[in-house]
Design an enzyme around this catalytic site. Structure first.
Site, PDB file in Angstrom:
ATOM      1  N   ASP A 264       2.740   7.907   4.483  1.00  0.00           N
ATOM      2  CA  ASP A 264       3.953   7.945   3.670  1.00  0.00           C
ATOM      3  C   ASP A 264       5.136   7.515   4.524  1.00  0.00           C
ATOM      4  OD1 ASP A 264       5.993   9.139   1.668  1.00  0.00           O
ATOM      5  OD2 ASP A 264       4.076   9.639   0.755  1.00  0.00           O
TER       6      ASP A 264
ATOM      7  N   HIS B 121      10.493  11.823   0.931  1.00  0.00           N
ATOM      8  CA  HIS B 121       9.328  11.571   0.066  1.00  0.00           C
ATOM      9  C   HIS B 121       8.053  12.143   0.681  1.00  0.00           C
ATOM     10  CE1 HIS B 121       6.174   9.126  -1.972  1.00  0.00           C
ATOM     11  NE2 HIS B 121       7.000   9.164  -2.996  1.00  0.00           N
TER      12      HIS B 121
ATOM     13  N   SER C   4       3.645  10.029  -7.511  1.00  0.00           N
ATOM     14  CA  SER C   4       3.612  10.418  -6.097  1.00  0.00           C
ATOM     15  C   SER C   4       3.343  11.898  -5.940  1.00  0.00           C
ATOM     16  CB  SER C   4       4.954  10.109  -5.428  1.00  0.00           C
ATOM     17  OG  SER C   4       5.093   8.756  -5.138  1.00  0.00           O
TER      18      SER C   4
END
Length: 414
Positions: A124, A169, A344
């Site tokens: 990621d 994220h 996600s």
């Protein structure tokens, strides 16, 4: 949409203002010439005057460069709660955990009798030093080879910490998988899992296929030229992303080759379907073989408009929708919390449950894990996730308790 499946609305909990907005992606001279142009969207910060107030730690995107790397030694795992009821204050609002019956899964672990810790790689944006993962977050490797996109002054390096505005994220993904059950913040699915952070996303949120391929191989313990061997090979690899700079017309052959090699090594790959409201078959890795691809469902068990769909999708899990997202701990949010939505955040639910299965049945193969998770899924309300039958969402909604119950009822993988 943005290739990290980042085309989502991420609201600061408790604030009517949005921290982010969607804008068309401008052409960038720093991007490789081979980039495929698509009608995509990217998250960017709002202007300073529109930012909601921030409390506690600074926003990740305020960090201009890498902090010191974490150690790469294996940390000690944390026990699961024996009664299935975490005391973490955000848990009462974590509707996603109820939707997949996580408390009933945790209750199947008697107090003091937990399975072995499982190593999970999160490919990621790199790591953020989240207190939710204290002692179980392992510095992996930074595979972003282009210094113009790396944001740290060099290319690949052994410091996998996040850089830039998208750093949160990977933090949220990792927290959903493994946040501690410690009476603070949120509750993750497997608070004994170890997270190996592998950075593959540039500061622009984009993923170069070569970086993804090498990151995949390294995460599973396969050799990568010019990179030290991974001392902590993962049994599960979470990919809440898809590859850029290639056409969205099917699984990229080179990425498929890496996926097959990683699968043969014994690592399960879990991917988000992406957030373009399209057939996921055109995306890599979501459209590839040997991948457990997850799309999103909302509180009612239906597919949100943003979520990709199709025959390559194996399962659905909570991913939220604008105005009713997935509540998580995050250093980037006011009061240390965020509400996120996107595929996600559906994918790490399956990753966390798969890690629970491996904790009690450590010899389960990737194929057996995929079979267990899909076979025990909860049917969609009314038998479908979308009125349009073409827009399918896999076998049903992830069911943590049923999957663990099935694993424990068999000696397979023991």
């Amino acid at each position: 949409m943005s290739r990290l499946a980042l085309a989502l609305t991420l609201a600061l909990v408790g604030s009517p203002a949005l921290a982010l907005k969607l804008v068309p992606v401008p052409s960038s001279p720093a991007a490789p010439a081979a980039q495929t142009t698509t009608a995509s969207l990217e998250i960017v910060p709002l202007p300073p005057g529109e930012q909601p107030p921030v409390q506690g730690p600074p926003l990740p995107h305020s960090v201009p460069s890498h902090p010191p790397p974490l150690p790469n030694q294996i940390p000690r795992a944390q026990a699961l709660p024996g009664n299935g009821a975490p005391r973490d204050p955000l848990f009462a609002r974590q509707w996603d955990m109820q939707a997949i019956d996580a408390p009933a899964a945790w209750a199947q672990f008697p107090a003091g009798k937990v399975g072995g810790p499982v190593t999970v790689a999160v490919l990621d944006t790199g790591y953020v030093k989240s207190p939710e993962l204290a002692g179980r977050l392992i510095n992996g490797y930074d595979f972003v080879h282009d210094p113009r996109r790396a944001g740290d002054g060099n290319g690949r390096d052994p410091n996998a910490s996040g850089v830039g505005e998208f750093s949160y994220h990977g933090e949220i993904v990792a927290n959903l998988i493994a946040a501690a059950h410690d009476g603070q913040g949120m509750a993750g699915l497997n608070p004994q899992a170890r997270i190996v952070a592998v950075r593959v996303a540039g500061t622009d949120g984009l993923i170069d296929p070569a970086d993804l391929i090498d990151g995949l191989r390294w995460a599973a313990g396969l050799p990568v030229t010019g990179v030290p061997a991974n001392p902590n090979p993962a049994r599960i690899i979470n990919l809440s992303l898809f590859a850029d700079f290639i056409p969205l017309t099917g699984c990229d052959p080179d990425i498929q080759k890496a996926i097959d090699e990683v699968t043969a090594r014994g690592a399960l790959i879990v991917a988000g379907a992406a957030n373009d409201g399209k057939d996921s078959a055109g995306y890599s890795p979501a459209g590839c073989r040997n991948v457990l691809t997850l799309t999103s469902v909302d509180l009612g068990g239906q597919r949100p408009a943003y979520a990709n769909w199709g025959k390559s999708v194996a399962l659905a899990a909570p991913g939220g929708e604008p105005g009713h997202g997935i509540v998580t701990s995050s250093l980037s949010g006011a009061g240390g919390e965020r509400e996120a939505n996107g595929t996600s955040f559906a994918a790490p639910h399956a990753t966390g449950v798969a890690s629970l299965l491996l904790s009690v049945r450590p010899k389960l193969t990737p194929a057996l894990l995929r079979e267990l998770l899909t076979r025990t899924a909860t049917p969609f309300p009314g038998g479908r996730c979308d009125p349009d039958l073409r827009r399918s969402c896999g076998q049903g909604i992830l069911n943590a308790a049923a999957a663990l119950r099935a694993a424990l009822a068999s000696n397979v993988g023991k």
